[in-house]
Design a protein around this motif. Structure first.
Motif, PDB file in Angstrom:
ATOM      1  N   GLY A   1       0.820  -1.205   0.000  1.00 53.93           N
ATOM      2  CA  GLY A   1       0.000   0.000   0.000  1.00 53.93           C
ATOM      3  C   GLY A   1       0.851   1.251   0.000  1.00 53.93           C
ATOM      4  N   HIS A   2       1.917   1.223   0.789  1.00 50.94           N
ATOM      5  CA  HIS A   2       2.801   2.386   0.816  1.00 50.94           C
ATOM      6  C   HIS A   2       3.514   2.562  -0.524  1.00 50.94           C
ATOM      7  N   ALA A   3       3.895   1.436  -1.151  1.00 56.16           N
ATOM      8  CA  ALA A   3       4.538   1.522  -2.463  1.00 56.16           C
ATOM      9  C   ALA A   3       3.583   2.100  -3.505  1.00 56.16           C
ATOM     10  N   ALA A   4       2.277   1.841  -3.326  1.00 57.12           N
ATOM     11  CA  ALA A   4       1.280   2.351  -4.281  1.00 57.12           C
ATOM     12  C   ALA A   4       0.800   3.756  -3.932  1.00 57.12           C
ATOM     13  N   ARG A   5       1.336   4.346  -2.862  1.00 51.79           N
ATOM     14  CA  ARG A   5       0.889   5.665  -2.433  1.00 51.79           C
ATOM     15  C   ARG A   5       0.979   6.736  -3.527  1.00 51.79           C
ATOM     16  N   PRO A   6       2.041   6.773  -4.340  1.00 53.76           N
ATOM     17  CA  PRO A   6       2.093   7.816  -5.377  1.00 53.76           C
ATOM     18  C   PRO A   6       0.899   7.778  -6.330  1.00 53.76           C
ATOM     19  N   TRP A   7       0.267   6.613  -6.492  1.00 55.29           N
ATOM     20  CA  TRP A   7      -0.848   6.494  -7.430  1.00 55.29           C
ATOM     21  C   TRP A   7      -2.214   6.561  -6.744  1.00 55.29           C
ATOM     22  N   ILE A   8      -2.316   6.062  -5.510  1.00 57.84           N
ATOM     23  CA  ILE A   8      -3.635   6.008  -4.867  1.00 57.84           C
ATOM     24  C   ILE A   8      -3.703   6.825  -3.582  1.00 57.84           C
ATOM     25  N   GLY A   9      -2.598   7.464  -3.189  1.00 58.80           N
ATOM     26  CA  GLY A   9      -2.580   8.220  -1.938  1.00 58.80           C
ATOM     27  C   GLY A   9      -3.603   9.338  -1.905  1.00 58.80           C
ATOM     28  N   SER A  10      -3.726  10.065  -3.006  1.00 55.38           N
ATOM     29  CA  SER A  10      -4.682  11.181  -3.040  1.00 55.38           C
ATOM     30  C   SER A  10      -6.125  10.674  -2.970  1.00 55.38           C
ATOM     31  N   PHE A  11      -6.398   9.525  -3.599  1.00 52.37           N
ATOM     32  CA  PHE A  11      -7.745   8.944  -3.546  1.00 52.37           C
ATOM     33  C   PHE A  11      -8.099   8.546  -2.116  1.00 52.37           C
ATOM     34  N   VAL A  12      -7.161   7.911  -1.415  1.00 45.78           N
ATOM     35  CA  VAL A  12      -7.408   7.512  -0.032  1.00 45.78           C
ATOM     36  C   VAL A  12      -7.594   8.728   0.851  1.00 45.78           C
ATOM     37  N   GLY A  13      -6.810   9.779   0.599  1.00 44.82           N
ATOM     38  CA  GLY A  13      -6.946  10.992   1.381  1.00 44.82           C
ATOM     39  C   GLY A  13      -8.295  11.666   1.202  1.00 44.82           C
ATOM     40  N   ARG A  14      -8.858  11.564   0.005  1.00 45.78           N
ATOM     41  CA  ARG A  14     -10.168  12.191  -0.249  1.00 45.78           C
ATOM     42  C   ARG A  14     -11.319  11.353   0.268  1.00 45.78           C
ATOM     43  N   HIS A  15     -11.083  10.075   0.512  1.00 43.73           N
ATOM     44  CA  HIS A  15     -12.154   9.167   0.938  1.00 43.73           C
ATOM     45  C   HIS A  15     -11.803   8.557   2.302  1.00 43.73           C
ATOM     46  N   LYS A  16     -11.712   9.412   3.317  1.00 45.78           N
ATOM     47  CA  LYS A  16     -11.359   8.949   4.662  1.00 45.78           C
ATOM     48  C   LYS A  16     -12.429   8.029   5.243  1.00 45.78           C
ATOM     49  N   GLN A  17     -13.674   8.218   4.815  1.00 48.13           N
ATOM     50  CA  GLN A  17     -14.742   7.355   5.301  1.00 48.13           C
ATOM     51  C   GLN A  17     -14.523   5.907   4.886  1.00 48.13           C
ATOM     52  N   LEU A  18     -13.871   5.716   3.743  1.00 55.44           N
ATOM     53  CA  LEU A  18     -13.574   4.363   3.279  1.00 55.44           C
ATOM     54  C   LEU A  18     -12.631   3.664   4.244  1.00 55.44           C
ATOM     55  N   VAL A  19     -11.574   4.359   4.661  1.00 51.31           N
ATOM     56  CA  VAL A  19     -10.635   3.787   5.617  1.00 51.31           C
ATOM     57  C   VAL A  19     -11.326   3.509   6.948  1.00 51.31           C
ATOM     58  N   SER A  20     -12.174   4.445   7.373  1.00 50.85           N
ATOM     59  CA  SER A  20     -12.911   4.262   8.629  1.00 50.85           C
ATOM     60  C   SER A  20     -13.826   3.044   8.550  1.00 50.85           C
ATOM     61  N   LEU A  21     -14.490   2.849   7.417  1.00 59.89           N
ATOM     62  CA  LEU A  21     -15.368   1.699   7.240  1.00 59.89           C
ATOM     63  C   LEU A  21     -14.582   0.389   7.288  1.00 59.89           C
ATOM     64  N   VAL A  22     -13.423   0.363   6.666  1.00 59.02           N
ATOM     65  CA  VAL A  22     -12.596  -0.840   6.686  1.00 59.02           C
ATOM     66  C   VAL A  22     -12.093  -1.106   8.099  1.00 59.02           C
ATOM     67  N   ASP A  23     -11.709  -0.052   8.842  1.00 59.05           N
ATOM     68  CA  ASP A  23     -11.275  -0.207  10.232  1.00 59.05           C
ATOM     69  C   ASP A  23     -12.323  -0.950  11.043  1.00 59.05           C
ATOM     70  N   ARG A  24     -13.528  -0.405  11.040  1.00 58.94           N
ATOM     71  CA  ARG A  24     -14.596  -0.970  11.855  1.00 58.94           C
ATOM     72  C   ARG A  24     -15.056  -2.329  11.335  1.00 58.94           C
ATOM     73  N   GLY A  25     -15.138  -2.456  10.022  1.00 56.26           N
ATOM     74  CA  GLY A  25     -15.586  -3.720   9.442  1.00 56.26           C
ATOM     75  C   GLY A  25     -14.646  -4.867   9.745  1.00 56.26           C
ATOM     76  N   SER A  26     -13.342  -4.616   9.705  1.00 55.56           N
ATOM     77  CA  SER A  26     -12.380  -5.684   9.990  1.00 55.56           C
ATOM     78  C   SER A  26     -12.476  -6.122  11.445  1.00 55.56           C
ATOM     79  N   ILE A  27     -12.698  -5.175  12.364  1.00 61.22           N
ATOM     80  CA  ILE A  27     -12.843  -5.527  13.773  1.00 61.22           C
ATOM     81  C   ILE A  27     -14.080  -6.387  13.984  1.00 61.22           C
ATOM     82  N   LEU A  28     -15.187  -6.019  13.361  1.00 64.13           N
ATOM     83  CA  LEU A  28     -16.424  -6.792  13.510  1.00 64.13           C
ATOM     84  C   LEU A  28     -16.262  -8.203  12.951  1.00 64.13           C
ATOM     85  N   LEU A  29     -15.557  -8.333  11.843  1.00 59.43           N
ATOM     86  CA  LEU A  29     -15.329  -9.657  11.265  1.00 59.43           C
ATOM     87  C   LEU A  29     -14.498 -10.535  12.198  1.00 59.43           C
ATOM     88  N   VAL A  30     -13.447  -9.963  12.786  1.00 58.46           N
ATOM     89  CA  VAL A  30     -12.604 -10.729  13.697  1.00 58.46           C
ATOM     90  C   VAL A  30     -13.396 -11.159  14.926  1.00 58.46           C
TER      91      VAL A  30
END
Length: 322
Positions: free
Chosen positions: A180-209
């Motif tokens: 993911g860090h290696a791909a930051r130059p290409w997708i870093g700006s997209f992730v930065g604009r969609h913080k809710q996506l990261v938040s959803l993955v955070d919570r979703g992964s915890i619920l799955l575990v």
């Protein structure tokens, strides 16, 4: 007062409680288990991939250089916790098997995914959390069996460690983060604009575990093997243990003069114990007939720490926003 009480029931905490209840009623069984395990693994891999893409190289370097914070987290995990575990295991009210499980719990490394997820929710130093949690797990693969051999009596005197934990950390956690860090130059700006996506993955992964872990325990007959009194005593012991460590890590954050972001890392990484590491380690270190009883305190503590830290992380996030 009522606002604080209602704050305990924010949506994510309710989702955690609902997940535990659902796993108790409808646990994953049979042919569905491999599919659900694959889904859980995919969620964790995606979580670390997104965190790797989100963090700048400068932030990762600063996190890795924060050696004082990492040493305090490791000392909390492998010194403070075991000392408390010895005291709790000596309580006369606990069944010997439950006492052994409680002591084993305190010897485990910290969690990775939930520590990082809660640190991110609380707006702490995510880069340092990645380093601290990863160091804890890598070191714990050797240190935990050593502590078990030193502090616990194993049948037959046999000890050992498995390379499976190393492989899991490398393939499911560290590798996705690096990619993911290696791909930051290409997708870093997209992730930065969609913080809710990261938040959803955070919570979703915890619920799955949570669902996967509790389902496995229920299928193995968790509620048939333990009496109500024993379960209550272990539950209270886990709550008291977690509360003590949370208080001490919060105080240590102030004593060592850590900035807010690093104090959050100490609070979440220092107070966690890993169910994902505990299960394979228990399978190696204990006879099959004892694994269920040994893991019960670990599973209970796992659920309690997720619920408690969800409330704390949400409170930190609100304070940071204010």
């Amino acid at each position: 007062m009522w606002s604080r009480i209602l704050g305990l029931f924010e949506p994510f905490v309710l989702a955690l409680l609902g997940t535990v209840a659902l796993a108790s009623i409808l646990p994953v069984r049979g042919a569905a288990v491999p599919w659900f395990d694959a889904l859980t693994t995919a969620g964790i891999v995606l979580l670390f991939f997104l965190h790797g893409a989100k963090l700048s190289r400068e932030a990762i370097w600063e996190g890795a250089r924060n050696w004082r914070l990492h040493l305090v987290v490791l000392a909390t995990t492998f010194l403070l916790f075991p000392l408390l575990g010895l005291g709790f295991a000596a309580l006369p009210l606990l069944d010997p098997a439950m006492a052994a499980g409680l002591l084993f719990l305190t010897l485990l490394p910290s969690t990775v995914q939930s520590s990082i997820a809660f640190t991110a929710i609380a707006r702490g130093n995510v880069a340092a959390a990645v380093c601290s949690a990863s160091f804890s797990n890598l070191i714990g693969i050797v240190v935990t069996p050593m502590l078990v051999a030193l502090l616990m009596v194993l049948p037959g005197g046999q000890t050992g460690i498995s390379a499976e934990s190393i492989e899991t950390i490398a393939l499911q956690l560290l590798l996705p983060f690096v990619l993911g860090h290696a791909a930051r130059p290409w997708i870093g700006s997209f992730v930065g604009r969609h913080k809710q996506l990261v938040s959803l993955v955070d919570r979703g992964s915890i619920l799955l575990v949570v669902y996967a872990a509790f389902s496995a325990a229920v299928v193995e007959g968790l509620w048939r093997q333990v009496s109500g009194e024993e379960l209550t005593l272990v539950l209270l012991s886990c709550c008291l243990l977690l509360g003590t460590v949370l208080l001490l890590t919060w105080l240590m954050g102030r004593w060592f003069g850590f900035p807010r972001e690093d104090a959050v890392v100490l609070l979440f990484c220092g107070s966690k114990k890993s169910l994902a590491s505990g299960v394979p380690m228990a399978g190696v270190l204990f006879p099959a007939a004892q694994v269920g009883a040994v893991l019960l305190p670990v599973m209970l503590f796992h659920q309690i720490q997720l619920i408690a830290c969800a409330v704390i992380a949400r409170r930190y996030a609100t304070q940071a926003a204010d």
